[in-house]
Design a protein around this motif. Structure first.
Motif, PDB file in Angstrom:
ATOM      1  N   CYS A 299       4.910 -32.329  44.931  1.00 41.70           N
ATOM      2  CA  CYS A 299       4.017 -32.777  44.250  1.00 41.70           C
ATOM      3  C   CYS A 299       3.083 -32.674  45.886  1.00 41.70           C
ATOM      4  O   CYS A 299       3.460 -33.272  46.860  1.00 41.70           O
ATOM      5  CB  CYS A 299       3.646 -34.591  44.272  1.00 41.70           C
ATOM      6  SG  CYS A 299       2.263 -35.360  44.134  1.00 41.70           S
ATOM      7  N   ARG A 308       8.457 -29.260  37.017  1.00 42.45           N
ATOM      8  CA  ARG A 308       7.197 -29.412  36.855  1.00 42.45           C
ATOM      9  C   ARG A 308       6.776 -29.747  35.166  1.00 42.45           C
ATOM     10  O   ARG A 308       5.916 -30.756  34.656  1.00 42.45           O
ATOM     11  CB  ARG A 308       6.745 -27.806  37.083  1.00 42.45           C
ATOM     12  CG  ARG A 308       5.222 -27.388  36.186  1.00 42.45           C
ATOM     13  CD  ARG A 308       4.850 -25.996  37.047  1.00 42.45           C
ATOM     14  NE  ARG A 308       5.923 -25.184  35.891  1.00 42.45           N
ATOM     15  CZ  ARG A 308       5.466 -24.820  35.303  1.00 42.45           C
ATOM     16  NH1 ARG A 308       4.811 -25.502  34.205  1.00 42.45           N
ATOM     17  NH2 ARG A 308       6.491 -23.781  34.508  1.00 42.45           N
ATOM     18  N   CYS A 314       4.447 -40.886  40.057  1.00 41.82           N
ATOM     19  CA  CYS A 314       3.747 -40.118  41.334  1.00 41.82           C
ATOM     20  C   CYS A 314       3.358 -41.663  41.696  1.00 41.82           C
ATOM     21  O   CYS A 314       2.199 -42.565  40.624  1.00 41.82           O
ATOM     22  CB  CYS A 314       2.843 -39.227  41.328  1.00 41.82           C
ATOM     23  SG  CYS A 314       2.052 -39.449  42.874  1.00 41.82           S
ATOM     24  N   PRO A 321      -3.504 -35.196  39.970  1.00 42.63           N
ATOM     25  CA  PRO A 321      -2.282 -35.326  40.876  1.00 42.63           C
ATOM     26  C   PRO A 321      -2.308 -33.204  40.391  1.00 42.63           C
ATOM     27  O   PRO A 321      -3.411 -32.872  40.056  1.00 42.63           O
ATOM     28  CB  PRO A 321      -1.313 -35.295  39.409  1.00 42.63           C
ATOM     29  CG  PRO A 321      -2.607 -35.405  38.252  1.00 42.63           C
ATOM     30  CD  PRO A 321      -3.833 -35.892  38.772  1.00 42.63           C
ATOM     31  N   PHE A 323       0.266 -30.182  41.781  1.00 42.44           N
ATOM     32  CA  PHE A 323       1.395 -29.717  43.261  1.00 42.44           C
ATOM     33  C   PHE A 323       1.276 -28.310  43.891  1.00 42.44           C
ATOM     34  O   PHE A 323       0.399 -27.209  43.207  1.00 42.44           O
ATOM     35  CB  PHE A 323       2.616 -30.210  41.866  1.00 42.44           C
ATOM     36  CG  PHE A 323       2.154 -28.650  40.742  1.00 42.44           C
ATOM     37  CD1 PHE A 323       2.641 -27.296  40.526  1.00 42.44           C
ATOM     38  CD2 PHE A 323       1.601 -29.675  39.417  1.00 42.44           C
ATOM     39  CE1 PHE A 323       2.458 -27.016  39.770  1.00 42.44           C
ATOM     40  CE2 PHE A 323       1.332 -29.068  38.645  1.00 42.44           C
ATOM     41  CZ  PHE A 323       1.636 -27.569  38.186  1.00 42.44           C
TER      42      PHE A 323
END
Length: 337
Positions: A299, A308, A314, A321, A323
């Protein structure tokens, strides 16, 4: 917002991920589920059963999603101070290694772990690796998938163990037991035969015209997928090596400038697109790697490593968000070995 893993459904309520309570045992199952209880193993309902039996949708229990935190550094300098056994436990590697989506990623990780770091890990972790490889072998045989890559992986692991036997940690008895376990897995895969489709008179893939098969093959966006199809039979090998398939693959992965550098001086009808793909792949600075069914990512906000497709909770909610994907090699480099 929902996510799922191990056959369970996760639901986010009030900022907390929760899962339907599956800790039912004979005598504790609600009366409303008695009918469904009989369906599973006669009169017993185990934790490992993936079938959802829910009598009350409000009956949830808190269950944190698998995540590895305390990652130090950025980019190739990422490291964790967790031991390898702790890191794999927090990410539920042993459980996910037997799942359809994560199996291929886990298979590649364990292959790299044995080939590059096996002499540095403890005897306990070595035993767990052998157990996980046995679980993955059983899953591959049950699904009738991943057989060729599993065979290749076990072959490489067997060779590595023979060559580095003296450098490994642990007793001779333990090493011998691990070798026997892995050799047995390799033997099971070598003796495996795919179940043939019964001739019931219905149409199958190979009954389609060549043009249709080529169009189907052009829908695949990864070269390894095309290669794997070509290994199934000689007829599909001819289709997979068709020039149209690799022309589509070239324009999917590379831009016009990269392709023109190789074919600019050729007549378009004489171009061998498989050779063009090999050339562009070798020269390209940004290569599109093979996509796994699921993979570990880090992340960009909270710096936690998680699966994933499973997701994570989070703590940073102020920013969108995002990653960064970790390949099996990247994850191995991140571990404290």
């Amino acid at each position: 917002m929902e996510a799922s893993s191990r056959g369970n459904n996760y639901v986010k309520k009030n900022g907390v991920w929760k899962i339907v309570n599956l800790d039912y045992y004979p005598g504790s199952l609600p009366d409303e589920a008695d009918e469904k209880k009989k369906i599973v193993n006669g009169a017993r309902y185990e934790k490992s059963v993936s079938t959802q039996i829910v009598s009350d949708r409000s009956n949830y229990r808190d269950l944190p999603l698998p995540i590895l935190r305390n990652i130090q550094g950025t980019g190739i300098q990422r490291k964790t101070h967790e031991s390898i056994s702790s890191a794999l436990e927090k990410l539920k590697f042993e459980e996910y290694a037997s799942q359809y989506r994560q199996l291929n990623y886990c298979r590649e990780f364990y292959r790299l772990l044995v080939k590059q770091k096996f002499s540095k890990i403890s005897g306990t972790v070595q035993k767990r690796v052998g157990v996980v490889l046995e679980q993955m072998t059983s899953t591959a045989i049950a699904l009738e998938q991943f057989i060729p890559p599993m065979r290749q992986t076990l072959r490489e692991i067997c060779e590595c163990l023979r060559e580095n036997e003296r450098e490994m940690i642990g007793s001779k008895a333990m090493r011998r037991k691990n070798n026997d376990l892995i050799n047995n897995c390799s033997l099971r895969l070598n003796n495996f035969d795919f179940t043939e489709k019964e001739d019931d008179g219905t149409l199958c893939l190979m009954d389609l015209p060549k043009e249709c098969l080529i169009n189907i093959m052009k829908k695949l966006d990864q070269p390894r997928d095309v290669i794997n199809v070509s290994l199934t039979c000689s007829s599909l090998e001819v289709i997979a090596m068709d020039n149209e398939v690799w022309e589509s693959m070239c324009f999917h992965h590379f831009n016009d400038k990269e392709i023109t550098n190789f074919v600019g001086h050729m007549e378009f009808y004489s171009v061998q697109w498989l050779d063009v793909f090999k050339f562009c792949f070798k020269k390209s600075k940004v290569r599109k790697t093979y996509c796994y069914g699921d993979e570990l990512v880090v992340c960009d906000n909270c710096r936690g490593v998680y699966w994933r497709r499973v997701g994570h909770d989070c703590p940073v909610v102020e920013v969108p968000p995002s990653f960064t994907v970790l390949s099996p090699a990247d994850f191995l480099h991140l571990l404290n070995l």
